[in-house]
Design an enzyme around this catalytic site. Structure first.
Site, PDB file in Angstrom:
ATOM      1  N   ASP A   1      11.317 -20.126  10.189  1.00 26.32           N
ATOM      2  CA  ASP A   1       9.909 -19.721  10.094  1.00 26.32           C
ATOM      3  C   ASP A   1       9.777 -18.222   9.888  1.00 26.32           C
ATOM      4  O   ASP A   1       8.868 -17.762   9.202  1.00 26.32           O
ATOM      5  CB  ASP A   1       9.128 -20.151  11.336  1.00 26.32           C
ATOM      6  CG  ASP A   1       9.678 -19.542  12.617  1.00 26.32           C
ATOM      7  OD1 ASP A   1      10.891 -19.272  12.673  1.00 26.32           O
ATOM      8  OD2 ASP A   1       8.901 -19.343  13.565  1.00 26.32           O
TER       9      ASP A   1
ATOM     10  N   ARG B   1      11.445 -12.039  15.015  1.00 22.50           N
ATOM     11  CA  ARG B   1      11.151 -12.098  16.449  1.00 22.50           C
ATOM     12  C   ARG B   1      12.050 -13.121  17.153  1.00 22.50           C
ATOM     13  O   ARG B   1      13.001 -13.651  16.556  1.00 22.50           O
ATOM     14  CB  ARG B   1       9.680 -12.434  16.661  1.00 22.50           C
ATOM     15  CG  ARG B   1       9.316 -13.842  16.241  1.00 22.50           C
ATOM     16  CD  ARG B   1       7.839 -14.119  16.519  1.00 22.50           C
ATOM     17  NE  ARG B   1       7.466 -15.440  16.069  1.00 22.50           N
ATOM     18  CZ  ARG B   1       6.328 -15.726  15.449  1.00 22.50           C
ATOM     19  NH1 ARG B   1       5.472 -14.763  15.175  1.00 22.50           N
ATOM     20  NH2 ARG B   1       6.046 -16.954  15.102  1.00 22.50           N
ATOM     21  N   ASP B   2      11.726 -13.401  18.401  1.00 23.18           N
ATOM     22  CA  ASP B   2      12.548 -14.306  19.202  1.00 23.18           C
ATOM     23  C   ASP B   2      12.225 -15.765  18.863  1.00 23.18           C
ATOM     24  O   ASP B   2      11.804 -16.536  19.709  1.00 23.18           O
ATOM     25  CB  ASP B   2      12.285 -14.040  20.689  1.00 23.18           C
ATOM     26  CG  ASP B   2      10.795 -14.001  21.012  1.00 23.18           C
ATOM     27  OD1 ASP B   2       9.975 -14.269  20.096  1.00 23.18           O
ATOM     28  OD2 ASP B   2      10.441 -13.712  22.155  1.00 23.18           O
ATOM     29  N   GLU B   3      12.397 -16.107  17.615  1.00 21.63           N
ATOM     30  CA  GLU B   3      12.077 -17.465  17.173  1.00 21.63           C
ATOM     31  C   GLU B   3      13.057 -17.883  16.069  1.00 21.63           C
ATOM     32  O   GLU B   3      14.043 -18.512  16.346  1.00 21.63           O
ATOM     33  CB  GLU B   3      10.618 -17.538  16.710  1.00 21.63           C
ATOM     34  CG  GLU B   3      10.129 -18.967  16.684  1.00 21.63           C
ATOM     35  CD  GLU B   3       8.612 -19.093  16.806  1.00 21.63           C
ATOM     36  OE1 GLU B   3       7.925 -18.087  17.012  1.00 21.63           O
ATOM     37  OE2 GLU B   3       8.133 -20.230  16.700  1.00 21.63           O
TER      38      GLU B   3
ATOM     39  N   ASP C   1       6.565 -25.619   8.248  1.00 25.52           N
ATOM     40  CA  ASP C   1       6.581 -24.462   7.357  1.00 25.52           C
ATOM     41  C   ASP C   1       7.231 -24.811   6.018  1.00 25.52           C
ATOM     42  O   ASP C   1       6.659 -24.568   4.950  1.00 25.52           O
ATOM     43  CB  ASP C   1       7.342 -23.291   8.009  1.00 25.52           C
ATOM     44  CG  ASP C   1       6.772 -22.904   9.371  1.00 25.52           C
ATOM     45  OD1 ASP C   1       6.486 -23.818  10.171  1.00 25.52           O
ATOM     46  OD2 ASP C   1       6.628 -21.696   9.640  1.00 25.52           O
TER      47      ASP C   1
ATOM     48  N   TRP D   1       4.226 -31.713  10.712  1.00 30.01           N
ATOM     49  CA  TRP D   1       5.544 -31.121  10.970  1.00 30.01           C
ATOM     50  C   TRP D   1       6.593 -32.245  10.882  1.00 30.01           C
ATOM     51  O   TRP D   1       7.452 -32.213  10.017  1.00 30.01           O
ATOM     52  CB  TRP D   1       5.554 -30.432  12.345  1.00 30.01           C
ATOM     53  CG  TRP D   1       5.152 -28.994  12.261  1.00 30.01           C
ATOM     54  CD1 TRP D   1       5.947 -27.916  12.483  1.00 30.01           C
ATOM     55  CD2 TRP D   1       3.859 -28.463  11.913  1.00 30.01           C
ATOM     56  NE1 TRP D   1       5.236 -26.750  12.293  1.00 30.01           N
ATOM     57  CE2 TRP D   1       3.962 -27.053  11.947  1.00 30.01           C
ATOM     58  CE3 TRP D   1       2.630 -29.013  11.569  1.00 30.01           C
ATOM     59  CZ2 TRP D   1       2.887 -26.218  11.653  1.00 30.01           C
ATOM     60  CZ3 TRP D   1       1.557 -28.186  11.284  1.00 30.01           C
ATOM     61  CH2 TRP D   1       1.690 -26.806  11.317  1.00 30.01           C
TER      62      TRP D   1
ATOM     63  N   GLU E   1       2.163 -13.917   8.621  1.00 24.26           N
ATOM     64  CA  GLU E   1       1.967 -15.190   9.322  1.00 24.26           C
ATOM     65  C   GLU E   1       0.471 -15.519   9.424  1.00 24.26           C
ATOM     66  O   GLU E   1       0.082 -16.680   9.326  1.00 24.26           O
ATOM     67  CB  GLU E   1       2.560 -15.075  10.733  1.00 24.26           C
ATOM     68  CG  GLU E   1       2.422 -16.338  11.563  1.00 24.26           C
ATOM     69  CD  GLU E   1       3.214 -16.249  12.864  1.00 24.26           C
ATOM     70  OE1 GLU E   1       3.590 -15.127  13.266  1.00 24.26           O
ATOM     71  OE2 GLU E   1       3.450 -17.300  13.474  1.00 24.26           O
TER      72      GLU E   1
ATOM     73  N   HIS F   1       6.492 -14.646   7.150  1.00 25.30           N
ATOM     74  CA  HIS F   1       6.387 -16.096   7.308  1.00 25.30           C
ATOM     75  C   HIS F   1       6.047 -16.640   5.926  1.00 25.30           C
ATOM     76  O   HIS F   1       5.209 -16.082   5.248  1.00 25.30           O
ATOM     77  CB  HIS F   1       5.207 -16.392   8.244  1.00 25.30           C
ATOM     78  CG  HIS F   1       5.593 -16.965   9.549  1.00 25.30           C
ATOM     79  ND1 HIS F   1       6.307 -16.263  10.473  1.00 25.30           N
ATOM     80  CD2 HIS F   1       5.333 -18.186  10.108  1.00 25.30           C
ATOM     81  CE1 HIS F   1       6.467 -17.032  11.547  1.00 25.30           C
ATOM     82  NE2 HIS F   1       5.900 -18.203  11.345  1.00 25.30           N
TER      83      HIS F   1
HETATM   84  C1  RAM Z   1       5.000 -20.846  15.296  1.00 25.52           C
HETATM   85  C2  RAM Z   1       6.053 -20.786  14.258  1.00 25.52           C
HETATM   86  C3  RAM Z   1       5.875 -21.661  13.071  1.00 25.52           C
HETATM   87  C4  RAM Z   1       4.886 -22.757  13.259  1.00 25.52           C
HETATM   88  C5  RAM Z   1       4.720 -23.172  14.681  1.00 25.52           C
HETATM   89  C6  RAM Z   1       3.701 -24.270  14.884  1.00 25.52           C
HETATM   90  O1  RAM Z   1       5.543 -20.450  16.508  1.00 25.52           O
HETATM   91  O2  RAM Z   1       6.267 -19.465  13.890  1.00 25.52           O
HETATM   92  O3  RAM Z   1       5.579 -20.954  11.915  1.00 25.52           O
HETATM   93  O4  RAM Z   1       5.304 -23.837  12.486  1.00 25.52           O
HETATM   94  O5  RAM Z   1       4.399 -22.101  15.484  1.00 25.52           O
END
Ligand code: RAM
Length: 921
Positions: free
Chosen positions: A497, A501-503, A510, A562, A771, A787
């Protein structure tokens, strides 16, 4: 001199004939690939598919037959001698993904192949050049190779908030082995957990970064195959593996606590060496290997890497190194129950970015701007005394005063450090981390860093770029640029995504939303196969899948839009690549997902609901006007069932086709009964997305669809020509408007420069997609500047402006649509795609009252071309300066161009392969 004149004339005639170009025949086929790859080693299937492209620029170039030969050595590569497969002449136009049908292929061996084709006149082409491939070695063999490692104390690192985390410390492992003779051929089969960098005799075996890549390690880990022939020598050899945490043990998710394992890091390798006369040797990781701490004193994906060059041990990966002080390795459990060949191309260094500017921000602090938001690391050049510590921090943006802004990285510290050994100019880049950034803050640099002191190393899964779009419009061109960088930044072993960051997780929604755009611009197939494998690996027994794959961090069941990526992605891939295997591979998983939704549905309506509160999923995530979540759930339930029904039909599963077809009918009825107000033609929520989804998926009765779309138009106008959509609606909005006669409004939306809009981001200097539509106005909580969901506009640029669209009945661009649509102030557009059949190009221009269009149709394909009439009532159409249509009707007989019809908007033609230049007056 009676004879002279005729002789001169004759000579002149001969000369002119000599100059006149004979129409070229079919040259040898080119671009031979096995499972999409050129001369691959380590192909993941023993029944690979073979593809080639015709090299034939003639109009109407087509294949009517082919012959493939496969042999164990290059000199056996003739129809008479081929010892593995001689297909003989096959009457077939198939040149893409032809099933291998020779003797069983053995893993680890090299096979050679070539192909020739017969053209539309039944004439054979010359044979292609020889190509080669190797099927991956059998997994059972590698299953027996020991995984080795050493147990060392964990390293402490901190996150951005200052919390201390303990993660496995990087180690080096080494082993020596002796080659009896000069190796003629050698392969290394390698894997490591979390990640490894392997060198042999001091040289890296490849440019791979982050191998073996990210899989659902609870289920499987991948291995790579390398040709190491040139690195080995007779006598003593050494192998050295540097290990780091990567996705396996770095800690993932917003609290950084989710790991597949806590270590210790481990490694396995098998090196098979062949000598003359069929003699071989096999070396494996085992008890003779030793290990030591590496100079990498900290490494995590999110927080960065710290490297102390003083701890380097020169020559550690060369033979003869004194490893007495090293620790003997222990045999450790394999990190995953299964080890299988890697599917996706590796992550590589794909570009080096130079610093655009470097500014001193106060004592000992410099900010370097690389001019582009991207994923990767920095390569540092530095000279100074031993023990000097240079620190690099990374951010996507800077604060108004020019200082680095890192709050939107949340807990990710994104900080690297290099501690000098004091040995003249030192050059360093980290091994087991990456950052999403444009700006670098440099502190502790001895002296003043010049622009050359840092360079941006772009890292991403190395997918070939297959598409480009350009036009005379600045916004669109910048969007094309941002689309490319958005994908490059987020294709990191799997589609993520965001990179900063911490993800950085494989969120399904996405990539689902941008799937078509991605397929226009990049060769997605092998890469997506790896992701789809991860989705299937994570699938719950009850049939649900996870929002994030490889499954980690987020619990299932996945939310609407999703989870449905499990169906939508293979379908998108099928349209673009015509690859039925993708449908077959994922069919059972999709069926289980649909069955799961059926088991949870209420009267043919499915919606995901949170137990604790009334939350119905992510909805149309980040929309400026949210749409109700319940109908979104039912709409995607419909969409998955509809795709399943189509796949069932294509795969010959007629019972399933019938079953899921009638399911979609029932869902649509229930959906319209529950959520549609026929009197106002509005769906519940009345937002752009709420009305778009049922029309786009075909849930709306066809008679109602135009009125529903008029409500979308009205909504856009009520918002003064702004979209209000999020992840799910955005990609649909412009194509749907264009399809329903509102192309001009779609154009206006694409040119809007006040938020929410694409143009707004562009105006603010974005080099990737934000994003949020108003990221610049929002706080740091969830606000990435990289994003790619909004990149979904690419589908409209390629498909509706340049006008290239795959034809669902002839997928993979065997046939396709060219429907360029000039609009607004757009005066020209062009797009080029590398299709499975070769180069496809469309270029158009409006010049005064004239419209010109250049179409390049790859050999062995056909195109339907819709020439826009641009309101002309008595159009005349030329092709290569010959009239093919005048005033009121087509002129007869134009080889390779067939007139299909005309309405008030277009003249429709079907054309064979070739280069065409149309001019419309
Ligand atoms: C966020 C993510 C992502 C998204 C979800 C629902 O944390 O960055 O882009 O798909 O949420």
């Amino acid at each position: 001199m009676k004879a002279t004149l005729p002789l001169l004339l004759l000579l002149a005639m001969i000369a002119s004939y000599g100059c006149k170009q004979e129409p070229a025949g079919s040259l040898a086929p080119q671009s031979l690939t096995i499972e999409y790859l050129h001369n691959p080693i380590g192909v993941a299937t023993a029944t690979p598919r073979l593809s080639w492209q015709l090299s034939d620029s003639r109009r109407g170039a087509a294949q009517t037959g082919f012959q493939v030969v496969v042999a164990r050595t290059e000199d056996l590569l003739t129809p008479e001698k081929a010892d593995v497969w001689n297909s003989d002449r096959q009457e077939s136009d198939q040149s893409h993904l032809v099933d291998y049908a020779g003797k069983p292929l053995e893993g680890g061996l090299t096979y050679w192949w070539k192909v020739r084709t017969w053209d539309q006149d039944g004439k054979p082409s010359p044979w292609s050049e020889a190509a080669s491939f190797e099927v991956a070695i059998a997994a059972e063999i590698l299953q027996k190779v020991p995984w080795v490692g050493i147990d060392v104390p964990k390293a402490a690192t901190t996150n951005r908030l200052g919390d201390t985390l303990r993660v496995p410390r990087s180690v080096m492992l080494r082993g020596e082995f002796s080659c009896k003779e000069k190796p003629l051929r050698a392969r290394a089969y390698v894997s490591g957990a979390g990640g490894y960098a392997l060198s042999i005799n001091g040289q890296k075996v490849s440019g791979d970064v982050f191998s073996p890549g990210w899989t659902d390690y609870h289920q499987r880990i991948h291995f790579q195959t390398y040709d190491v022939t040139s690195l080995l020598k007779m006598g003593k050899n050494a192998a050295g593996a540097l290990l780091g945490n990567l996705w396996w043990s770095s800690g993932l998710g917003w609290d950084g606590s989710k790991v597949y394992s806590e270590g210790p890091l481990r490694f396995m390798a098998m090196i098979v060496v062949e000598y003359a006369q069929g003699k071989t040797d096999t070396f494996r990781t085992g008890p003779s290997w030793t290990g030591a701490l590496s100079p990498i004193v900290e490494n995590t994906l999110y927080h960065g890497e710290v490297y102390d060059a003083r701890l380097e041990q020169a020559g550690w990966d060369k033979a003869g190194f004194d490893a007495k002080s090293w620790t003997p390795v222990a045999t450790l459990e394999a990190p995953s129950p299964a080890i299988t060949p890697a599917l996706a191309p590796p992550v590589l260094e794909t570009e080096v970015l130079a610093v655009v500017s470097i500014k001193e921000m106060g004592k000992d602090t410099f900010i370097a701007d690389l001019g582009q938001n991207f994923s990767g690391v920095v390569r540092l050049k530095v000279k100074g005394s031993a023990g000097t510590r240079v620190q690099l921090r990374f951010g996507e943006i800077v604060q108004p005063d020019g200082r680095l802004y890192t709050e939107n990285l949340r807990t990710a510290r994104a900080t690297d450090a290099y501690i000098l050994k004091g040995a003249g100019e030192e050059v360093w880049a980290p091994n087991f981390t990456y950052h999403g950034f444009r700006y670098v803050e440099i502190t502790g640099y001895p002296g003043t860093p010049t622009k050359e002191a840092v360079s941006g190393i772009v890292l991403n899964s190395n997918l070939p770029q297959t598409g480009v779009f350009a036009s005379d419009n600045k916004i669109l061109n910048q969007l094309e640029h941002n689309i490319g960088w958005g994908f490059r930044s987020n294709f990191m072993s799997i589609p993520t995504d965001c990179p900063q960051r911490d993800e950085r997780l494989g969120w399904m929604g996405d990539i689902q939303a941008v799937g078509p755009t991605a397929c226009y611009q990049w060769e997605m197939l092998p890469f997506m196969n790896q992701y789809l494998q991860a989705i299937r690996d994570g699938q719950d027994k009850s049939g649900y899948v996870y929002d994030v794959n490889p499954a980690i961090v987020v619990d299932g069941p996945a939310k609407p839009g999703w989870g449905d990526a499990i169906a939508i992605l293979p379908w998108t891939l099928y349209r673009f690549y015509g690859d039925k295997q993708v449908l077959a591979d994922n069919y059972t998983a999709i069926k289980s997902w649909v069955e799961y939704m059926s088991s949870q549905s209420k009267g043919d309506l499915y919606y995901w609901k949170n137990k604790e509160n009334n939350w119905f999923g992510y909805g149309d995530w980040i929309a400026t006007e949210p749409s109700p979540g319940k109908p979104i759930g039912a709409a995607y339930y419909f969409r998955s069932a509809q795709i399943l029904a189509k796949m069932a039909e294509l795969l010959g599963r007629t019972d399933d086709a019938r079953k899921y077809d009638s399911l979609t009918v029932r869902i649509a009825q229930a959906f319209n009964a529950a959520y549609f107000d026929k009197t106002t033609s509005q769906y519940e929520g009345k937002t752009q997305t709420a009305n778009l989804l049922p029309v786009a998926f075909g849930i709306s009765p066809p008679d109602d669809a135009p009125a529903v779309m008029r409500n979308v138009v009205k909504n856009v106008l009520d918002h003064e020509v702004h979209l209000t959509t999020g992840f799910l609606g955005t990609g649909m909005l412009l194509p749907m408007l264009s399809d329903f006669g509102e192309h001009d409004l779609a154009w206006q939306l694409s040119q809007q420069t006040t938020a929410p809009s694409w143009g707004y981001m562009v105006d603010q200097g974005a080099t990737t997609f934000w994003e949020l539509w108003d990221s610049d106005k929002k706080g740091p909580a969830m606000n990435s500047r990289n994003h790619y969901a909004m990149a979904a506009i690419g589908e409209w640029m390629y498909g509706y402006l340049a006008g290239i669209q795959p034809d669902g009945n002839h997928p993979g661009f065997k046939q396709f649509l060219v429907a360029p649509r000039p609009v607004g102030k757009l005066r020209s557009a062009r797009a080029k795609l590398t299709t499975p059949y070769g180069q496809l190009a469309v270029q158009w221009e409006v010049l005064g009252k004239e419209f010109s269009l250049h179409v390049l149709v790859p050999p062995n394909t056909k195109a339907t071309v819709l020439i826009p009439l641009l309101k002309k009532t008595t159009p005349s159409l030329l092709e290569s300066e010959e009239f093919i249509y005048k005033d009121e009707g087509p002129l007869p007989e134009h080889p390779h161009i067939r007139f299909l019809g005309r309405d008030e908007d277009v003249i429709a033609l079907e054309v064979d392969a070739g280069d065409y230049h149309f001019q419309l007056f």
